[in-house]
Design a protein around this motif. Structure first.
Motif, PDB file in Angstrom:
ATOM      1  N   ASP A 201       0.913  -1.088  -0.430  1.00  0.00           N
ATOM      2  CA  ASP A 201      -0.346   0.056  -0.008  1.00  0.00           C
ATOM      3  C   ASP A 201       0.435   1.075   0.342  1.00  0.00           C
ATOM      4  O   ASP A 201       0.205   2.466   0.085  1.00  0.00           O
ATOM      5  CB  ASP A 201      -0.999  -0.048   1.078  1.00  0.00           C
ATOM      6  CG  ASP A 201      -0.462   0.277   2.376  1.00  0.00           C
ATOM      7  OD1 ASP A 201       0.709  -0.525   3.086  1.00  0.00           O
ATOM      8  OD2 ASP A 201      -0.659   0.793   3.257  1.00  0.00           O
ATOM      9  N   THR A 202       1.924   1.171  -0.556  1.00  0.00           N
ATOM     10  CA  THR A 202       3.134   2.420   0.336  1.00  0.00           C
ATOM     11  C   THR A 202       3.851   2.601  -1.305  1.00  0.00           C
ATOM     12  O   THR A 202       4.464   1.378  -2.040  1.00  0.00           O
ATOM     13  CB  THR A 202       3.542   2.056   1.317  1.00  0.00           C
ATOM     14  OG1 THR A 202       3.748   1.874   1.966  1.00  0.00           O
ATOM     15  CG2 THR A 202       4.954   3.497   1.693  1.00  0.00           C
ATOM     16  N   GLU A 203       4.173   4.218  -1.785  1.00  0.00           N
ATOM     17  CA  GLU A 203       4.562   3.169  -3.471  1.00  0.00           C
ATOM     18  C   GLU A 203       5.907   3.537  -3.258  1.00  0.00           C
ATOM     19  O   GLU A 203       6.271   2.731  -4.129  1.00  0.00           O
ATOM     20  CB  GLU A 203       4.185   4.940  -3.569  1.00  0.00           C
ATOM     21  CG  GLU A 203       4.768   5.493  -5.112  1.00  0.00           C
ATOM     22  CD  GLU A 203       4.463   5.111  -6.367  1.00  0.00           C
ATOM     23  OE1 GLU A 203       5.452   4.694  -7.083  1.00  0.00           O
ATOM     24  OE2 GLU A 203       2.867   4.409  -6.127  1.00  0.00           O
ATOM     25  N   GLU A 204       6.439   4.571  -2.592  1.00  0.00           N
ATOM     26  CA  GLU A 204       7.945   3.823  -2.007  1.00  0.00           C
ATOM     27  C   GLU A 204       8.153   2.458  -2.066  1.00  0.00           C
ATOM     28  O   GLU A 204       9.664   2.251  -2.641  1.00  0.00           O
ATOM     29  CB  GLU A 204       8.552   4.924  -1.011  1.00  0.00           C
ATOM     30  CG  GLU A 204       7.845   4.118  -0.056  1.00  0.00           C
ATOM     31  CD  GLU A 204       8.868   5.084   1.124  1.00  0.00           C
ATOM     32  OE1 GLU A 204       9.942   6.107   0.994  1.00  0.00           O
ATOM     33  OE2 GLU A 204       8.476   4.845   2.621  1.00  0.00           O
ATOM     34  N   ASN A 205       7.656   1.247  -1.606  1.00  0.00           N
ATOM     35  CA  ASN A 205       7.852   0.278  -1.033  1.00  0.00           C
ATOM     36  C   ASN A 205       8.190  -0.748  -2.705  1.00  0.00           C
ATOM     37  O   ASN A 205       9.061  -1.274  -3.117  1.00  0.00           O
ATOM     38  CB  ASN A 205       7.455  -0.291  -0.214  1.00  0.00           C
ATOM     39  CG  ASN A 205       7.029   0.632   1.235  1.00  0.00           C
ATOM     40  OD1 ASN A 205       8.674   0.282   1.398  1.00  0.00           O
ATOM     41  ND2 ASN A 205       6.732  -0.409   2.049  1.00  0.00           N
ATOM     42  N   CYS A 206       6.768  -0.031  -3.301  1.00  0.00           N
ATOM     43  CA  CYS A 206       6.184  -0.765  -4.499  1.00  0.00           C
ATOM     44  C   CYS A 206       7.725  -0.453  -6.046  1.00  0.00           C
ATOM     45  O   CYS A 206       7.799  -1.377  -6.976  1.00  0.00           O
ATOM     46  CB  CYS A 206       5.188   0.317  -5.325  1.00  0.00           C
ATOM     47  SG  CYS A 206       4.164  -0.534  -4.320  1.00  0.00           S
ATOM     48  N   ARG A 207       8.118   0.917  -5.814  1.00  0.00           N
ATOM     49  CA  ARG A 207       9.211   1.395  -6.401  1.00  0.00           C
ATOM     50  C   ARG A 207      10.030   0.797  -6.455  1.00  0.00           C
ATOM     51  O   ARG A 207      11.119   0.420  -7.207  1.00  0.00           O
ATOM     52  CB  ARG A 207       9.424   2.873  -6.018  1.00  0.00           C
ATOM     53  CG  ARG A 207       9.855   3.781  -7.527  1.00  0.00           C
ATOM     54  CD  ARG A 207      10.583   5.022  -6.810  1.00  0.00           C
ATOM     55  NE  ARG A 207       8.833   5.896  -6.795  1.00  0.00           N
ATOM     56  CZ  ARG A 207       8.943   6.242  -5.384  1.00  0.00           C
ATOM     57  NH1 ARG A 207       9.253   6.132  -4.739  1.00  0.00           N
ATOM     58  NH2 ARG A 207       7.676   7.151  -5.319  1.00  0.00           N
ATOM     59  N   ALA A 208      10.348   0.316  -5.110  1.00  0.00           N
ATOM     60  CA  ALA A 208      12.081  -0.485  -4.577  1.00  0.00           C
ATOM     61  C   ALA A 208      11.501  -1.896  -5.662  1.00  0.00           C
ATOM     62  O   ALA A 208      12.744  -1.694  -5.695  1.00  0.00           O
ATOM     63  CB  ALA A 208      12.081  -0.013  -3.408  1.00  0.00           C
ATOM     64  N   ALA A 209      10.347  -2.968  -5.151  1.00  0.00           N
ATOM     65  CA  ALA A 209      10.254  -3.748  -5.291  1.00  0.00           C
ATOM     66  C   ALA A 209      10.374  -4.244  -7.294  1.00  0.00           C
ATOM     67  O   ALA A 209      11.430  -4.514  -7.640  1.00  0.00           O
ATOM     68  CB  ALA A 209       8.982  -4.272  -5.599  1.00  0.00           C
ATOM     69  N   ALA A 220      -4.558  -0.037  -2.827  1.00  0.00           N
ATOM     70  CA  ALA A 220      -5.703   1.342  -2.548  1.00  0.00           C
ATOM     71  C   ALA A 220      -6.425   0.747  -2.021  1.00  0.00           C
ATOM     72  O   ALA A 220      -7.312   0.956  -0.799  1.00  0.00           O
ATOM     73  CB  ALA A 220      -5.693   2.330  -3.968  1.00  0.00           C
ATOM     74  N   ASP A 221      -7.058  -0.289  -2.645  1.00  0.00           N
ATOM     75  CA  ASP A 221      -8.709  -1.058  -1.829  1.00  0.00           C
ATOM     76  C   ASP A 221      -8.151  -2.303  -2.763  1.00  0.00           C
ATOM     77  O   ASP A 221      -8.071  -2.825  -3.348  1.00  0.00           O
ATOM     78  CB  ASP A 221     -10.019   0.164  -2.093  1.00  0.00           C
ATOM     79  CG  ASP A 221     -10.090  -0.234  -3.404  1.00  0.00           C
ATOM     80  OD1 ASP A 221     -10.524  -0.998  -4.223  1.00  0.00           O
ATOM     81  OD2 ASP A 221      -9.666   0.681  -3.931  1.00  0.00           O
ATOM     82  N   THR A 222      -9.526  -3.294  -1.689  1.00  0.00           N
ATOM     83  CA  THR A 222      -9.811  -4.572  -2.384  1.00  0.00           C
ATOM     84  C   THR A 222      -9.822  -5.022  -3.337  1.00  0.00           C
ATOM     85  O   THR A 222      -9.255  -5.946  -4.167  1.00  0.00           O
ATOM     86  CB  THR A 222      -9.582  -5.288  -0.858  1.00  0.00           C
ATOM     87  OG1 THR A 222      -9.099  -5.514   0.181  1.00  0.00           O
ATOM     88  CG2 THR A 222     -10.444  -6.612  -1.206  1.00  0.00           C
ATOM     89  N   ASP A 223     -11.361  -4.028  -3.758  1.00  0.00           N
ATOM     90  CA  ASP A 223     -11.565  -5.202  -4.957  1.00  0.00           C
ATOM     91  C   ASP A 223     -10.244  -4.231  -6.921  1.00  0.00           C
ATOM     92  O   ASP A 223     -10.723  -5.154  -7.308  1.00  0.00           O
ATOM     93  CB  ASP A 223     -12.443  -3.868  -5.255  1.00  0.00           C
ATOM     94  CG  ASP A 223     -14.139  -4.252  -4.763  1.00  0.00           C
ATOM     95  OD1 ASP A 223     -13.637  -5.630  -4.401  1.00  0.00           O
ATOM     96  OD2 ASP A 223     -14.329  -3.526  -4.006  1.00  0.00           O
ATOM     97  N   SER A 224     -10.134  -2.757  -6.364  1.00  0.00           N
ATOM     98  CA  SER A 224      -9.180  -2.491  -7.977  1.00  0.00           C
ATOM     99  C   SER A 224      -7.512  -3.711  -7.316  1.00  0.00           C
ATOM    100  O   SER A 224      -7.381  -3.811  -8.533  1.00  0.00           O
ATOM    101  CB  SER A 224      -9.051  -1.669  -7.208  1.00  0.00           C
ATOM    102  OG  SER A 224      -8.705  -0.874  -6.424  1.00  0.00           O
ATOM    103  N   ALA A 225      -7.801  -3.820  -6.149  1.00  0.00           N
ATOM    104  CA  ALA A 225      -6.346  -4.671  -6.269  1.00  0.00           C
ATOM    105  C   ALA A 225      -6.333  -5.960  -6.671  1.00  0.00           C
ATOM    106  O   ALA A 225      -5.743  -6.532  -7.969  1.00  0.00           O
ATOM    107  CB  ALA A 225      -5.724  -5.089  -4.930  1.00  0.00           C
TER     108      ALA A 225
END
Length: 248
Positions: A201-209, A220-225
């Motif tokens: 749920d954190t942008e910087e964690n996604c960017r690092a991955a 952001a929410d379960t349905d969209s994810a």
């Protein structure tokens, strides 16, 4: 340091699904965050904690900011890498609160116990992960978490049922978004980054991955994810929507 390491049934067939046309490798592993993905959003937990502790939410947020400025890192970051204890973290926060605020914590009430009263499992997303596992995907948990809270969060989740590998920051002494914790995860999985889909749920964690080669989904929410993950894995949207119905 050693990591909590869970191994699921070994007889499961491994599903390999290409992500994107012309993909050189296929995704067979889904890596998820804990707080805000497998649980309700952080903002809800924070607000519930402030109310239970008898602290104005604005004062509490400001205390975290002031403690960060004073010590050079956020109190939670220090706690999640095991460099301070929960009690030391509480003392840092209390020192920045208005006089008399947070008396329940000053008198010895556990921060974690109050925190987890406002934290609940995201059952619709857990159901979706179970469906992925039944389809043969490997699942891993990569979490910034706290030594003293491990019994609390594990009591909320089917950790042993779902996850082949669990990497927890307090055991490693490093946390997301530092690249080293992602490398620890990949080493324990024994798989290249290109085979992994990362959800946080954190942008910087996604960017690092993503910088290490994983596909990343910002939660952001379960349905969209669920819709985004299903599209990337070429799963039927109807199946995903049925699993995720009623999500928060």
């Amino acid at each position: 340091m050693t990591s909590t390491h869970q191994t699921g049934p070994q007889a499961r067939p491994v599903r390999r699904v290409a992500v994107g046309e012309g993909s050189a490798m296929a995704v067979d592993t889904v890596v998820v965050d804990y707080g805000g993905v497998l649980t309700n959003p952080l903002v809800e937990t924070f607000a519930a904690f402030a109310e239970l502790a008898g602290i104005d939410a604005g004062d509490l947020a400001q205390a975290f900011l002031a403690a960060t400025e004073r010590h050079g890192e956020t109190p939670m970051a220090a706690l999640e890498t095991g460099t301070i204890t929960e009690r030391q973290m509480v003392d840092r926060i209390l020192a920045e609160l208005p006089e008399g605020a947070g008396r329940i914590l000053a008198d010895g009430q556990s921060f974690g116990e109050l925190w987890f009263r406002g934290r609940r499992a995201n059952e619709p997303f857990l159901a979706f992960l179970r469906a992925l596992r039944r389809d043969g995907y490997r699942l891993a948990l990569l979490t910034n978490n706290v030594r003293e809270w491990e019994p609390l969060w594990r009591a909320q989740l089917p950790v042993d049922e779902l996850f082949d590998v669990v990497v927890d920051s307090h055991r490693e002494g490093v946390r997301k978004p530092e690249p080293e914790i992602y490398r620890i995860l990949l080493d324990r999985l024994g798989t290249p980054a290109q085979r992994c889909l990362f959800v946080d749920d954190t942008e910087e964690n996604c960017r690092a991955a993503a910088e290490l080669g994983m596909r990343a989904v910002r939660f952001a929410d379960t349905d969209s994810a669920v819709r985004e993950i299903s599209a990337l894995l070429h799963r039927p949207v109807a199946v995903a929507a049925g699993v995720a119905g009623g999500a928060r």
